[in-house]
Scaffold this motif. Structure first.
Motif, PDB file in Angstrom:
ATOM      1  N   GLU A 277       2.010   1.840  -3.387  1.00 39.78           N
ATOM      2  CA  GLU A 277       0.857   2.263  -4.163  1.00 39.78           C
ATOM      3  C   GLU A 277       0.612   3.758  -3.941  1.00 39.78           C
ATOM      4  O   GLU A 277       0.433   4.516  -4.881  1.00 39.78           O
ATOM      5  N   ASP A 278       0.649   4.168  -2.675  1.00 41.75           N
ATOM      6  CA  ASP A 278       0.383   5.565  -2.353  1.00 41.75           C
ATOM      7  C   ASP A 278       1.484   6.481  -2.863  1.00 41.75           C
ATOM      8  O   ASP A 278       1.240   7.622  -3.227  1.00 41.75           O
ATOM      9  N   PHE A 279       2.683   5.983  -2.897  1.00 36.80           N
ATOM     10  CA  PHE A 279       3.792   6.779  -3.395  1.00 36.80           C
ATOM     11  C   PHE A 279       3.643   7.020  -4.895  1.00 36.80           C
ATOM     12  O   PHE A 279       4.060   8.049  -5.408  1.00 36.80           O
ATOM     13  N   GLY A 280       3.019   6.065  -5.580  1.00 39.28           N
ATOM     14  CA  GLY A 280       2.819   6.227  -7.022  1.00 39.28           C
ATOM     15  C   GLY A 280       3.719   5.310  -7.833  1.00 39.28           C
ATOM     16  O   GLY A 280       3.795   5.422  -9.045  1.00 39.28           O
TER      17      GLY A 280
ATOM     18  N   GLU B  69      -3.245   5.921 -16.113  1.00 38.97           N
ATOM     19  CA  GLU B  69      -2.792   7.213 -15.639  1.00 38.97           C
ATOM     20  C   GLU B  69      -1.570   7.014 -14.773  1.00 38.97           C
ATOM     21  O   GLU B  69      -1.520   6.086 -13.960  1.00 38.97           O
ATOM     22  N   LEU B  70      -0.557   7.876 -14.978  1.00 39.34           N
ATOM     23  CA  LEU B  70       0.633   7.811 -14.133  1.00 39.34           C
ATOM     24  C   LEU B  70       0.584   9.014 -13.205  1.00 39.34           C
ATOM     25  O   LEU B  70       1.000  10.104 -13.571  1.00 39.34           O
ATOM     26  N   PRO B  71       0.040   8.833 -12.005  1.00 37.28           N
ATOM     27  CA  PRO B  71      -0.185   9.974 -11.130  1.00 37.28           C
ATOM     28  C   PRO B  71       1.140  10.540 -10.627  1.00 37.28           C
ATOM     29  O   PRO B  71       2.151   9.849 -10.650  1.00 37.28           O
ATOM     30  N   PRO B  72       1.118  11.806 -10.189  1.00 42.23           N
ATOM     31  CA  PRO B  72       2.353  12.372  -9.653  1.00 42.23           C
ATOM     32  C   PRO B  72       2.782  11.619  -8.397  1.00 42.23           C
ATOM     33  O   PRO B  72       1.957  11.067  -7.679  1.00 42.23           O
ATOM     34  N   TYR B  73       4.088  11.617  -8.158  1.00 42.55           N
ATOM     35  CA  TYR B  73       4.577  10.970  -6.927  1.00 42.55           C
ATOM     36  C   TYR B  73       4.157  11.806  -5.728  1.00 42.55           C
ATOM     37  O   TYR B  73       4.249  13.025  -5.757  1.00 42.55           O
ATOM     38  N   ARG B  74       3.669  11.130  -4.724  1.00 42.07           N
ATOM     39  CA  ARG B  74       3.267  11.849  -3.512  1.00 42.07           C
ATOM     40  C   ARG B  74       3.798  11.110  -2.300  1.00 42.07           C
ATOM     41  O   ARG B  74       3.807   9.875  -2.285  1.00 42.07           O
ATOM     42  N   THR B  75       4.197  11.860  -1.289  1.00 41.82           N
ATOM     43  CA  THR B  75       4.695  11.221  -0.082  1.00 41.82           C
ATOM     44  C   THR B  75       3.540  10.535   0.614  1.00 41.82           C
ATOM     45  O   THR B  75       2.548  11.172   0.924  1.00 41.82           O
TER      46      THR B  75
ATOM     47  N   LEU C 157       3.523   1.888  -8.088  1.00 45.57           N
ATOM     48  CA  LEU C 157       2.876   0.749  -8.737  1.00 45.57           C
ATOM     49  C   LEU C 157       2.363   1.023 -10.157  1.00 45.57           C
ATOM     50  O   LEU C 157       2.517   0.175 -11.025  1.00 45.57           O
ATOM     51  N   PRO C 158       1.770   2.213 -10.430  1.00 48.39           N
ATOM     52  CA  PRO C 158       1.389   2.473 -11.818  1.00 48.39           C
ATOM     53  C   PRO C 158       2.588   2.387 -12.760  1.00 48.39           C
ATOM     54  O   PRO C 158       2.444   1.985 -13.914  1.00 48.39           O
ATOM     55  N   ARG C 159       3.774   2.763 -12.288  1.00 49.08           N
ATOM     56  CA  ARG C 159       4.976   2.669 -13.129  1.00 49.08           C
ATOM     57  C   ARG C 159       5.338   1.213 -13.402  1.00 49.08           C
ATOM     58  O   ARG C 159       5.845   0.876 -14.465  1.00 49.08           O
TER      59      ARG C 159
ATOM     60  N   THR D  11       0.824  -1.209   0.000  1.00 47.56           N
ATOM     61  CA  THR D  11       0.000   0.000   0.000  1.00 47.56           C
ATOM     62  C   THR D  11       0.859   1.260   0.000  1.00 47.56           C
ATOM     63  O   THR D  11       0.516   2.241  -0.657  1.00 47.56           O
TER      64      THR D  11
END
Lengths: 471, 351, 256
Positions: free
Chosen positions: A154-157, A283-289, A159-161, A151
């Motif tokens: 996933e939250d970091f972003g 969608e490749l969302p922005p990386y978020r902490t 997994l879409p990569r 998770t």
């Protein structure tokens, strides 16, 4: 509203639809975006230089590059799996000793003191209680480690990569890149993997991901694989190499599962599912902490506890059934032994035996209790007394387990085929239930349940035939 | 060694029987339509009659009468059944047979049109609501046209939003049996240097159709003839140069551009965009349909949108595009259906 | 007393319909829906409003089924429904259908639309569609901190005027703007703020004319229908769900 008025309105709408032409949908979306662009232009205030997404770009260039993309993915995956399997050992042992060695005798004592009849005591404490506590102690620690790490990524972003990197590979077998994630989630728990397929928004690829998730070796099956590999494969080579060979074998079985995932995905997409709608967008969302504490807490509540609860609900009655079949006697033989004698021939055809087949039959609810059930059934079949007389148990040392299994007539073939059958059999009932919940279709649930077990029988049958050519 | 022999045989038999079973199943499934004559006569009479009517209709649109022997020779069923079918068709007033010619009556013509209507509606349905590959549409519709009742066809017509054309650009006859006349001409006759747009792509025969879809040609695309020889034709479409043999090309119908229409010189496919380049979307090709088209529109791939290719995945597929400050990855087969005009900007990425 | 009456008329009259959609509102005074694109921190807002009860995910399409939660504000019990994150309500994917049906048939007292402040043009696609369906909405500009870091600010007063609904700037992960959001929601729910939502204007003129024609006919047949124009557009787009609702009478739920 009268019925003919409704029909009248619909006819009118149809007539206008003809007038408006076939491009209305395009026209509508374009219209909405035109409005959106105007509003955005009026309200967005850009300060200073635009284009400040440098960090994100650089990170993406590394994580999706030809050179580093794959090594990084494999490294991270190995770390997660290692942390899960190794890290779960200690808490699992602790839980097991608490539930099985400390609480179980206490409950037995309490039951005899309040004067419960032996059958009720056995049914509740040796059946229901033992099965549920087994599931908790084997299942909870790995899930409590695996899911939060997953998770967080996933939250970091990230997994879409991963889905992005692996899409071309999965596309070849008619699947979606995101299936890489649901597949890895399946290594934690198939039921959770099936739920995770919600991230795949294309109907055909989602069904493929659901049906093939069972080929991911879940954490209820890793211990079985490790135990059997150690006993039957590890002993083939000198002691120094045995653990290495055993590990390689287990990884090999997991990779075989990946192979079956690709193969069956490809076949499904070309045959049964070729008419289902298929789309792609990622969608490749922005990386978020990620918010670590919230994530740990919520992933524990959302994923771990919910899945655990489902598993317990299914394990409890299974425990009762397992206790009953080994403690109800017909003509001096327990029901279990009767059943084993009856299906033993059938089991031998697949290089397995009656004990294994019966264990898989009664342990449908949870793969975790397969080994304890096998040991219990073996003991009762050999008519040994002492530990595990009509009660599920696990032995402290691998050597003792090996001795017991060898006494039960197990050979290298039995070991190999058990490992294969553990990979290729029906999903556990929690997963079956989840598949139904997700697909809302009996047809697909039935297919996803029966297809792997047929495949398992086919593979073990062929292996047995080949084996007998040489022995 | 001999003790092992029975097992060897077992294994062989098992594998053999599984293989045979699977291939028989596969063959039956694949050719179920052409194998229909194995069924009892009353089950196939309807579909054969309807196929004959369609065939007659197609021939009639180019010539008045049809040679009886030619038509009956093309039918792959026993002689006895042929006679029976022609007899019953005459009785129902669908055809008239005089001397050795067959003629379609008005009733027969209407019947044929209603079958064509169902065929084209079903192709439209397959293209919009299912994921079947283009190359399968024709065969599926060929079987379905005999199964769907008139009422079901009308429901389908409503559900699809009363379409006028099938996915190949053929007009769908109305329920009353009216059909818009086809106005296109074959691409083959067009002289060098002329510009036109594709209005129809014939889906039969299958091998030819496969070659056309391989080039990703689609209805509505503008083309410019580069060379027109006897045996081949060379033309440009959406920035791609395409060479087809005359046999294949004759299945593409085009219409010369009117004076109001301008040949889109800079129109290319999104798949040709390279890393760091910017482009404006001109539209999504009509070949992109149903859920796929709606998804792309929702994500903002609409006319006028400016986008850039940010990076590519391993093996250059999928590719991540940035539009409206969001990164969206598309596969190349999708990008081939999005038409763009490249922007001439410096490579530093500022707009 | 007056406050009680106001509540009797505002939320509970729709409880039967909500029950049909699987939402029990027996003890809630207001029902509030949370909509927005994926990746806009929708679930973070949900958690900030309700406490830690649901997972937040940086992943498109996480919540396919609805998550529910609740909170209290000024003696009112408020029920919060987290709708699946979608880019639009026009396609026919499962999650879009869930979100669309809830806003249309569930008629929540307020719909909070969460928007990523750094990407408003793209997010407005969904916002404009929702505003065609409901006239009680609050726009929550989330991830303000991230937007500012990338040198993007939003003139929220102009935005509010353009859209005809209140706009609140938020940064849910830092717990900024949540009290303002809660009080704005409350004001809209109690009709202290009346919204005049934006209507889609970008259609081509001939299409616009045809939409108006159908809209007029629908309003004649169903007087008082709040979203007749949107229904007209859906019918022209051959939306099978809406046609079905018309035929089986579910459509009458939209009235009143």
């Amino acid at each position: 509203m009268k019925e003919n008025d409704t029909q009248d309105l619909l006819d009118f709408a149809s007539k206008l639809r003809w007038e408006v032409g076939e491009n209305f949908h395009d026209n509508l979306v374009e219209g909405i975006y035109t409005d959106a662009a105007q509003i955005a232009q009026k309200t967005e205030i850009r300060q200073g230089a635009p284009n400040p997404y440098n960090f994100e770009r650089k990170l993406d260039q590394v994580l999706t590059s030809n050179k580093y993309g794959f090594p990084i993915m494999i490294l991270i995956l190995s770390i997660i799996l290692w942390l899960t399997i190794q890290g779960a050992n200690y808490p699992s042992g602790l839980l097991a000793s608490f539930f099985l060695e400390f609480l179980h005798p206490l409950l037995k004592l309490g039951a005899s003191q309040i004067g419960l009849p032996w059958w009720l005591d056995g049914f509740l404490v040796d059946g229901v209680y033992l099965a549920t506590s087994w599931v908790i102690s084997v299942m909870l620690p790995p899930m409590a480690i695996f899911f939060p790490i997953f998770t967080l990524l996933e939250d970091f972003g990230y997994l879409p990569r991963v889905a992005f990197n692996l899409d071309s590979l999965f596309k070849k077998s008619g699947a979606h890149g995101k299936q890489a994630l649901t597949m890895s989630m399946g290594w934690g728990c198939n039921a959770a993997g099936v739920v995770a397929t919600r991230i795949i928004d294309s109907p055909r690829e989602r069904l493929i991901a659901i049906i093939t998730n069972n080929f991911s070796l879940c954490n209820g099956r890793w211990p079985t694989q490790i135990l059997i590999a150690t006993i039957f494969i590890g002993t083939l080579v000198p002691a120094g190499f045995s653990s290495i060979l055993a590990s390689i074998t287990v990884i090999g079985v997991a990779l075989l599962g990946v192979g079956f995932t690709f193969l069956s995905s490809w076949i499904l997409s070309k045959t049964l599912l070729k008419g289902e709608v298929s789309t792609f967008a990622l969608e490749l969302p922005p990386y978020r902490t990620p918010n670590v504490w919230t994530t740990l807490y919520t992933s524990f509540i959302d994923r771990t506890l919910i899945v655990l609860w489902r598993a317990m609900v299914f394990a409890a009655p299974a425990g009762a059934v397992i206790w009953m079949i080994s403690n109800i006697y017909i003509n001096e033989l327990s029901v279990a032994n009767l059943a084993i004698n009856w299906i033993d021939k059938f089991g031998l055809l697949f290089g397995l035996n009656g004990v294994i087949l019966l264990a898989y039959l009664v342990a449908i609810p949870a793969n975790e209790i397969v080994i304890p059930t096998i040991l219990m059934l073996t003991v009762s079949q050999l008519d040994l007394t002492g530990a595990g007389d009509g009660v599920m148990f696990e032995l402290d040392s691998t050597t003792e387990t090996a001795a017991l299994l060898h006494a039960g007539g197990w050979t290298l073939l039995t070991g190999i085929n058990l490992m294969l059958f553990s990979l290729l059999h029906n999903p556990c009932s929690t997963t079956i239930y989840t598949i139904y919940k997700e697909t809302k279709s009996w047809k697909w649930t039935l297919f996803a349940s029966i297809m792997p077990v047929l495949l398992g029988f086919l593979v073990t049958f062929l292996i047995t035939k080949v084996w007998h050519l040489f022995h | 060694m001999f003790a092992n022999l029975p097992h060897l045989l077992d294994l062989g038999y098992l594998l053999l029987s599984i293989t045979i079973l699977l291939s028989v199943f596969y063959l039956i499934k694949k050719h179920q339509y052409s194998l229909r004559w194995l069924l009892p006569f009353k089950h196939i009479e309807k579909s054969i009659t309807e196929d004959l009517l369609k065939q007659l209709y197609n021939i009639t649109s180019s010539q008045k009468t049809t040679d009886f022997r030619m038509l009956s020779g093309a039918l792959k069923i026993p002689e006895r059944k042929k006679l029976k079918i022609f007899e019953s068709m005459t009785q129902k007033g669908l055809i008239q047979i005089s001397d050795k010619y067959v003629k379609l009556t008005d009733t027969g013509k209407n019947y044929a049109l209603s079958i064509i209507r169902i065929h084209r509606l079903w192709e439209k349905y397959l293209s919009e609501k299912t994921g079947f590959d283009k190359s399968l549409w024709h065969d599926l519709a060929e079987a379905k046209e005999h199964q769907l009742s008139k009422e079901e066809a009308e429901d389908l017509y409503e559900e699809l939003g009363r379409p006028r054309f099938d996915p190949h650009g053929d007009p769908i006859p109305t329920a009353l049996g009216e059909m818009i006349a086809e106005t296109g001409t074959s691409i083959v006759g067009i002289p060098k240097g002329k510009v036109a747009k594709i209005i129809h792509i014939e889906d039969e025969p299958r091998s030819v159709y496969r070659q056309i879809i391989k080039e990703k040609l689609h209805i509505g695309a503008h083309i410019k003839i580069l060379t027109s020889e006897d045996d081949y034709i060379d033309f440009e479409s959406e920035g791609q140069s395409i060479k087809l043999s005359t046999v294949v090309a004759s299945n593409i119908q085009v219409m010369l551009l009117t004076t109001q229409e301008v040949y889109e010189e800079g129109k290319v496919r999104l798949s040709s965009l390279i890393e760091g380049e910017h482009a404006t979307i001109l539209g999504i090709s009509t070949e992109c349909r149903g859920a796929n088209r709606r998804r792309l529109l929702d994500l903002g791939f609409i006319k006028g949108t400016v986008l850039t290719l940010e990076y590519m995945g391993p093996r250059q597929n999928p590719r991540a595009y940035r539009l409206r400050n969001t990164l969206i990855a598309l596969r190349n087969d999708q990008a081939e259906l999005i038409l763009i005009e490249k922007k001439q900007y410096d490579r530093t990425g500022s707009l | 007393m007056t406050e009680l009456e106001a509540c009797n008329s505002c939320a509970l009259n729709n409880s039967a319909q909500l029950l049909k959609l699987g939402i029990n509102v027996d003890h809630a005074d207001f029902v509030i829906a949370l909509a927005g694109n994926p990746n806009t921190g929708k679930s973070t807002i949900f958690n900030a409003l309700t406490g830690l009860k649901q997972h937040t995910g940086n992943w498109p399409g996480k919540t396919v089924t609805r998550a529910e939660g609740g909170y209290r504000y000024k003696d009112h019990k408020i029920k919060l429904i987290d709708l699946p994150g979608t880019y639009s309500l026009l396609s026919t994917s499962q999650d879009e259908e869930i979100a669309r049906n809830f806003i249309l048939f569930g008629k929540p007292d307020v719909t909070i639309i969460i928007v990523d402040a750094a990407r408003i043009e793209r997010n407005l696609n969904l916002v404009l569609q929702i505003l065609e369906i409901t006239d009680r909405a609050v726009l929550c500009l989330n991830l303000m901190d991230e937007a500012l870091r990338h040198h993007i600010d939003i003139d929220e007063r102009t935005l509010s005027r353009e859209l005809g609904i209140p706009v609140v700037k938020c940064s849910a992960i830092k717990k900024q703007g949540i009290p303002e959001l809660i009080s704005t929601i409350h004001q809209v729910a109690k009709r202290q703020i009346i919204c005049k939502p934006h209507r889609i204007k970008g259609l081509s003129r001939p299409a616009q004319k045809i939409v108006d024609k159908l809209d007029k006919k629908i309003r004649k047949n169903y007087p008082g229908l709040p979203n007749s124009r949107w229904i007209a557009m859906r019918l022209l787009d051959a939306d099978a769900d809406i046609i079905e609702a018309l035929k089986n009478g579910d459509f009458n739920l939209l009235l009143a």
